[in-house]
Design a protein around this motif. Structure first.
Motif, PDB file in Angstrom:
ATOM      1  N   MET A 264     -57.474  57.599 -18.138  1.00 39.60           N
ATOM      2  CA  MET A 264     -56.471  56.659 -18.490  1.00 39.60           C
ATOM      3  C   MET A 264     -55.252  57.403 -17.795  1.00 39.60           C
ATOM      4  O   MET A 264     -54.743  58.433 -18.185  1.00 39.60           O
ATOM      5  CB  MET A 264     -56.212  56.550 -19.976  1.00 39.60           C
ATOM      6  N   ARG A 265     -54.527  56.439 -16.915  1.00 35.98           N
ATOM      7  CA  ARG A 265     -53.410  57.028 -16.357  1.00 35.98           C
ATOM      8  C   ARG A 265     -51.911  56.638 -17.242  1.00 35.98           C
ATOM      9  O   ARG A 265     -52.087  55.379 -17.475  1.00 35.98           O
ATOM     10  CB  ARG A 265     -53.246  56.364 -14.961  1.00 35.98           C
ATOM     11  N   CYS A 266     -51.177  57.333 -17.581  1.00 36.86           N
ATOM     12  CA  CYS A 266     -50.008  56.811 -18.184  1.00 36.86           C
ATOM     13  C   CYS A 266     -49.289  55.499 -17.578  1.00 36.86           C
ATOM     14  O   CYS A 266     -48.856  56.133 -16.277  1.00 36.86           O
ATOM     15  CB  CYS A 266     -49.112  58.106 -18.575  1.00 36.86           C
TER      16      CYS A 266
ATOM     17  N   PHE B 102     -52.028  52.496 -26.597  1.00 34.80           N
ATOM     18  CA  PHE B 102     -53.124  51.593 -27.209  1.00 34.80           C
ATOM     19  C   PHE B 102     -53.834  50.850 -26.413  1.00 34.80           C
ATOM     20  O   PHE B 102     -53.067  49.899 -25.936  1.00 34.80           O
ATOM     21  CB  PHE B 102     -52.590  51.140 -28.643  1.00 34.80           C
ATOM     22  N   TYR B 103     -54.913  50.754 -26.034  1.00 36.42           N
ATOM     23  CA  TYR B 103     -55.449  50.089 -24.991  1.00 36.42           C
ATOM     24  C   TYR B 103     -56.417  49.031 -25.534  1.00 36.42           C
ATOM     25  O   TYR B 103     -57.878  49.275 -25.898  1.00 36.42           O
ATOM     26  CB  TYR B 103     -56.394  51.013 -24.163  1.00 36.42           C
ATOM     27  N   SER B 104     -55.941  47.740 -25.999  1.00 35.00           N
ATOM     28  CA  SER B 104     -56.583  47.134 -26.631  1.00 35.00           C
ATOM     29  C   SER B 104     -57.402  45.998 -25.925  1.00 35.00           C
ATOM     30  O   SER B 104     -58.430  45.755 -26.361  1.00 35.00           O
ATOM     31  CB  SER B 104     -55.451  46.175 -27.541  1.00 35.00           C
ATOM     32  N   ARG B 105     -56.953  45.607 -24.826  1.00 31.52           N
ATOM     33  CA  ARG B 105     -57.571  44.704 -24.143  1.00 31.52           C
ATOM     34  C   ARG B 105     -57.480  45.199 -22.490  1.00 31.52           C
ATOM     35  O   ARG B 105     -56.717  45.956 -22.127  1.00 31.52           O
ATOM     36  CB  ARG B 105     -57.136  43.258 -24.055  1.00 31.52           C
ATOM     37  N   ALA B 106     -58.545  44.422 -21.759  1.00 30.57           N
ATOM     38  CA  ALA B 106     -58.567  45.317 -20.338  1.00 30.57           C
ATOM     39  C   ALA B 106     -57.224  44.929 -19.542  1.00 30.57           C
ATOM     40  O   ALA B 106     -56.627  45.986 -18.828  1.00 30.57           O
ATOM     41  CB  ALA B 106     -59.655  44.579 -19.624  1.00 30.57           C
ATOM     42  N   SER B 107     -56.375  43.969 -19.839  1.00 29.31           N
ATOM     43  CA  SER B 107     -55.297  43.803 -19.288  1.00 29.31           C
ATOM     44  C   SER B 107     -53.709  43.901 -20.260  1.00 29.31           C
ATOM     45  O   SER B 107     -52.855  43.461 -19.942  1.00 29.31           O
ATOM     46  CB  SER B 107     -55.203  42.379 -18.678  1.00 29.31           C
ATOM     47  N   GLU B 108     -54.148  44.378 -21.450  1.00 25.45           N
ATOM     48  CA  GLU B 108     -53.013  44.305 -22.336  1.00 25.45           C
ATOM     49  C   GLU B 108     -53.251  45.920 -22.862  1.00 25.45           C
ATOM     50  O   GLU B 108     -53.753  46.338 -23.667  1.00 25.45           O
ATOM     51  CB  GLU B 108     -53.257  43.374 -23.422  1.00 25.45           C
ATOM     52  N   LEU B 109     -51.820  46.492 -22.613  1.00 25.27           N
ATOM     53  CA  LEU B 109     -51.596  47.826 -23.204  1.00 25.27           C
ATOM     54  C   LEU B 109     -50.517  47.684 -24.171  1.00 25.27           C
ATOM     55  O   LEU B 109     -49.535  46.942 -24.117  1.00 25.27           O
ATOM     56  CB  LEU B 109     -51.147  48.638 -22.144  1.00 25.27           C
TER      57      LEU B 109
ATOM     58  N   SER C 265     -58.934  58.426 -29.278  1.00 25.92           N
ATOM     59  CA  SER C 265     -59.948  57.706 -29.630  1.00 25.92           C
ATOM     60  C   SER C 265     -60.516  56.647 -28.658  1.00 25.92           C
ATOM     61  O   SER C 265     -59.958  56.931 -27.677  1.00 25.92           O
ATOM     62  CB  SER C 265     -59.698  56.867 -31.098  1.00 25.92           C
ATOM     63  N   LYS C 266     -61.429  55.974 -29.000  1.00 23.56           N
ATOM     64  CA  LYS C 266     -61.978  55.073 -27.924  1.00 23.56           C
ATOM     65  C   LYS C 266     -60.993  54.316 -27.005  1.00 23.56           C
ATOM     66  O   LYS C 266     -60.930  54.005 -26.002  1.00 23.56           O
ATOM     67  CB  LYS C 266     -62.851  54.133 -28.651  1.00 23.56           C
ATOM     68  N   SER C 267     -59.862  53.887 -27.962  1.00 24.24           N
ATOM     69  CA  SER C 267     -58.814  52.931 -27.181  1.00 24.24           C
ATOM     70  C   SER C 267     -57.612  53.515 -27.579  1.00 24.24           C
ATOM     71  O   SER C 267     -56.787  52.734 -27.197  1.00 24.24           O
ATOM     72  CB  SER C 267     -59.054  51.489 -27.783  1.00 24.24           C
ATOM     73  N   ARG C 268     -57.359  54.781 -27.614  1.00 24.64           N
ATOM     74  CA  ARG C 268     -55.928  55.158 -27.958  1.00 24.64           C
ATOM     75  C   ARG C 268     -55.806  56.685 -27.059  1.00 24.64           C
ATOM     76  O   ARG C 268     -56.619  57.433 -27.207  1.00 24.64           O
ATOM     77  CB  ARG C 268     -55.959  55.583 -29.256  1.00 24.64           C
ATOM     78  N   TYR C 269     -55.019  56.730 -26.058  1.00 27.43           N
ATOM     79  CA  TYR C 269     -54.798  57.878 -25.478  1.00 27.43           C
ATOM     80  C   TYR C 269     -53.184  58.176 -25.843  1.00 27.43           C
ATOM     81  O   TYR C 269     -52.129  57.756 -26.234  1.00 27.43           O
ATOM     82  CB  TYR C 269     -54.502  57.259 -23.926  1.00 27.43           C
TER      83      TYR C 269
END
Ligand SMILES: [Zn+2]
Length: 56
Positions: A1-3, A29-36, A15-19
């Motif tokens: 995951m790139r900032c 928080f990476y909730s959807r593919a195109s939505e951060l 976690s799975k969707s948190r960096y």
């Protein structure tokens, strides 16, 4: 995951969707593919949501 803020590729995975970017001191928080969602971590440990949508 790139900032998405500073481009740091060495982000930590919480976690799975948190960096976490230790450069910006933010949670990503990476909730959807195109939505951060960016959560700015404040000095007292609370977080402040900063809307961010990667849509160029
Ligand atoms: Zn960063």
């Amino acid at each position: 995951m790139r900032c998405p803020i500073c481009g740091n590729e060495d982000t930590g995975r919480l976690s799975k969707s948190r960096y976490f970017c230790s450069n910006c001191f933010i949670e990503i928080f990476y909730s959807r593919a195109s939505e951060l969602q960016i959560l700015k971590i404040l000095e007292d440990g609370s977080t402040f949501a900063v809307a961010f949508t990667e849509n160029n």
